[in-house]
Design an enzyme around this catalytic site. Structure first.
Site, PDB file in Angstrom:
ATOM      1  N   GLY A  15       0.770  -1.237   0.000  1.00 49.63           N
ATOM      2  CA  GLY A  15       0.000   0.000   0.000  1.00 49.63           C
ATOM      3  C   GLY A  15       0.801   1.286   0.000  1.00 49.63           C
ATOM      4  NE  ARG A  68     -13.662 -12.152 -13.352  1.00 51.63           N
ATOM      5  CZ  ARG A  68     -12.978 -11.731 -14.425  1.00 51.63           C
ATOM      6  NH1 ARG A  68     -11.776 -11.195 -14.286  1.00 51.63           N
ATOM      7  NH2 ARG A  68     -13.467 -11.862 -15.615  1.00 51.63           N
ATOM      8  CG  MET A  93      -1.587  -8.001  -6.543  1.00 50.10           C
ATOM      9  SD  MET A  93      -0.745  -7.037  -7.826  1.00 50.10           S
ATOM     10  CE  MET A  93       0.137  -8.342  -8.653  1.00 50.10           C
ATOM     11  NE  ARG A  94      -9.852 -11.479  -7.422  1.00 54.89           N
ATOM     12  CZ  ARG A  94     -10.194 -12.730  -7.140  1.00 54.89           C
ATOM     13  NH1 ARG A  94      -9.649 -13.367  -6.138  1.00 54.89           N
ATOM     14  NH2 ARG A  94     -11.101 -13.355  -7.869  1.00 54.89           N
ATOM     15  CG  LEU A  96     -11.536  -4.833 -11.141  1.00 55.51           C
ATOM     16  CD1 LEU A  96     -11.568  -3.315 -11.001  1.00 55.51           C
ATOM     17  CD2 LEU A  96     -12.263  -5.500  -9.988  1.00 55.51           C
ATOM     18  CG  ASN A 110      -3.860  -0.716 -12.800  1.00 57.21           C
ATOM     19  OD1 ASN A 110      -3.747  -0.978 -11.604  1.00 57.21           O
ATOM     20  ND2 ASN A 110      -3.182  -1.383 -13.726  1.00 57.21           N
ATOM     21  CG  HIS A 112       1.547  -1.944 -15.461  1.00 60.36           C
ATOM     22  ND1 HIS A 112       1.227  -3.189 -14.955  1.00 60.36           N
ATOM     23  CD2 HIS A 112       2.499  -2.148 -16.398  1.00 60.36           C
ATOM     24  CE1 HIS A 112       1.956  -4.104 -15.576  1.00 60.36           C
ATOM     25  NE2 HIS A 112       2.738  -3.508 -16.453  1.00 60.36           N
ATOM     26  CG  ASP A 148      -1.766  -4.040 -16.743  1.00 56.14           C
ATOM     27  OD1 ASP A 148      -2.467  -3.549 -15.851  1.00 56.14           O
ATOM     28  OD2 ASP A 148      -0.996  -5.000 -16.553  1.00 56.14           O
ATOM     29  CD  GLU A 177       4.727   1.960  -9.241  1.00 57.38           C
ATOM     30  OE1 GLU A 177       3.756   1.738  -8.497  1.00 57.38           O
ATOM     31  OE2 GLU A 177       5.506   1.050  -9.588  1.00 57.38           O
TER      32      GLU A 177
HETATM   33  C1  GRF Z   1       3.181  -1.167  -7.664  1.00 57.49           C
HETATM   34  O1  GRF Z   1       4.421  -1.435  -8.250  1.00 57.49           O
HETATM   35  C2  GRF Z   1       2.139  -0.985  -8.723  1.00 57.49           C
HETATM   36  O2  GRF Z   1       2.637  -0.419  -9.886  1.00 57.49           O
HETATM   37  C3  GRF Z   1       1.700  -2.396  -8.992  1.00 57.49           C
HETATM   38  O3  GRF Z   1       1.714  -3.027  -7.734  1.00 57.49           O
HETATM   39  C4  GRF Z   1       2.650  -2.372  -6.899  1.00 57.49           C
HETATM   40  C5  GRF Z   1       1.935  -1.951  -5.656  1.00 57.49           C
HETATM   41  O4  GRF Z   1       2.807  -1.419  -4.692  1.00 57.49           O
HETATM   42  N1  GRF Z   1       0.420  -2.419  -9.638  1.00 57.49           N
HETATM   43  P1  GRF Z   1       2.210  -0.783  -3.360  1.00 57.49           P
HETATM   44  O5  GRF Z   1       1.312  -1.823  -2.718  1.00 57.49           O
HETATM   45  O6  GRF Z   1       1.441   0.437  -3.754  1.00 57.49           O
HETATM   46  O7  GRF Z   1       3.388  -0.461  -2.506  1.00 57.49           O
END
Ligand code: GRF
Length: 221
Positions: A15, A68, A93-94, A96, A110, A112, A148, A177
């Protein structure tokens, strides 16, 4: 300030991106507030980060909602209950389903860890290293029915340096990010973007795009 857009954040892990959104929302002029954080993983540190920030946090336990469809129904119920107008996937990590996206009917963002459309899906940083790219980075995009594959809102690039392993490159990308996700959320909440097919255009706030797209870090070697 004017009304803040109610955001739901879905996160499965540590997070840190959620945390940057929490921090951004703490600014009085930020146009969004986090209404609910949802996780499919009981032990996700993201849930604790939300609680620390006094944000409602709920586990939609994927062990209980194994199918799901039922997991997504539970997500939708929580999203509705908290008046969510916009969703951010922050390490969720799923995938939708198209039905979920249609039912929600509002923007889903999202983040990525690659320069899409290169290296979608799992283990993006590893894919980039194994491919031998010299520049990688991260992308915030609108979510569509693919993996993605939705229209790109903003990207940031970082160099791949000799000797980089997955951890080193991931850390360099993660710093970017944390810079671009709050920015993209700001633009979407302000309704400053228009989508033309695949192309996202930033409207009415050109000064923002200038700051976003210029990497403030060191120049590429
Ligand atoms: C990040 O690298 C994001 O790009 C990917 O999952 C990771 C999440 O990291 N989708 P965090 O849980 O926000 O630290």
């Amino acid at each position: 300030m004017s009304r803040r857009v109610a955001v739901g954040v879905l996160a499965s892990g540590r997070g840190t991106n959620l945390q940057t959104l929490i921090n951004a929302c703490a600014a009085p002029d930020y146009p969004a507030k986090i209404a609910i954080v949802l996780s499919n993983k009981e032990d996700a540190p993201a849930l604790e980060r939300a609680r620390q920030a006094h944000i409602p946090a709920e586990l939609i336990d994927e062990r209980i909602f194994a199918a799901r469809q039922s997991l997504e129904e539970a997500l939708l119920a929580a999203i509705r209950e908290h008046g969510v107008e916009l969703l951010c996937l922050a390490g969720f990590m799923r995938l939708l389903s198209p039905a979920f996206l249609t039912t929600f009917g509002r923007p889903v963002l999202n983040i990525h860890p690659a320069l899409l459309p290169s290296f979608p899906g799992l283990h993006a940083v590893r894919q980039a290293l194994e491919h031998g790219v010299k520049i990688s980075g991260c992308t915030v995009h609108l979510v569509d029915a693919g993996t993605d594959s939705g229209p790109i809102i903003v990207q940031a690039a970082v160099p791949v340096l000799p000797g980089d392993d997955e951890a080193a490159l991931s850390a360099r990308i993660l710093r970017e990010e944390h810079r671009i996700f709050p920015l993209a959320l700001r633009w979407v909440a302000q309704q400053a973007i228009r989508v033309h097919g695949r192309v996202v255009e930033l409207q009415g706030a050109p000064e923002l795009s200038d700051g976003a797209l210029r990497n403030p870090g060191k120049p590429l070697p």
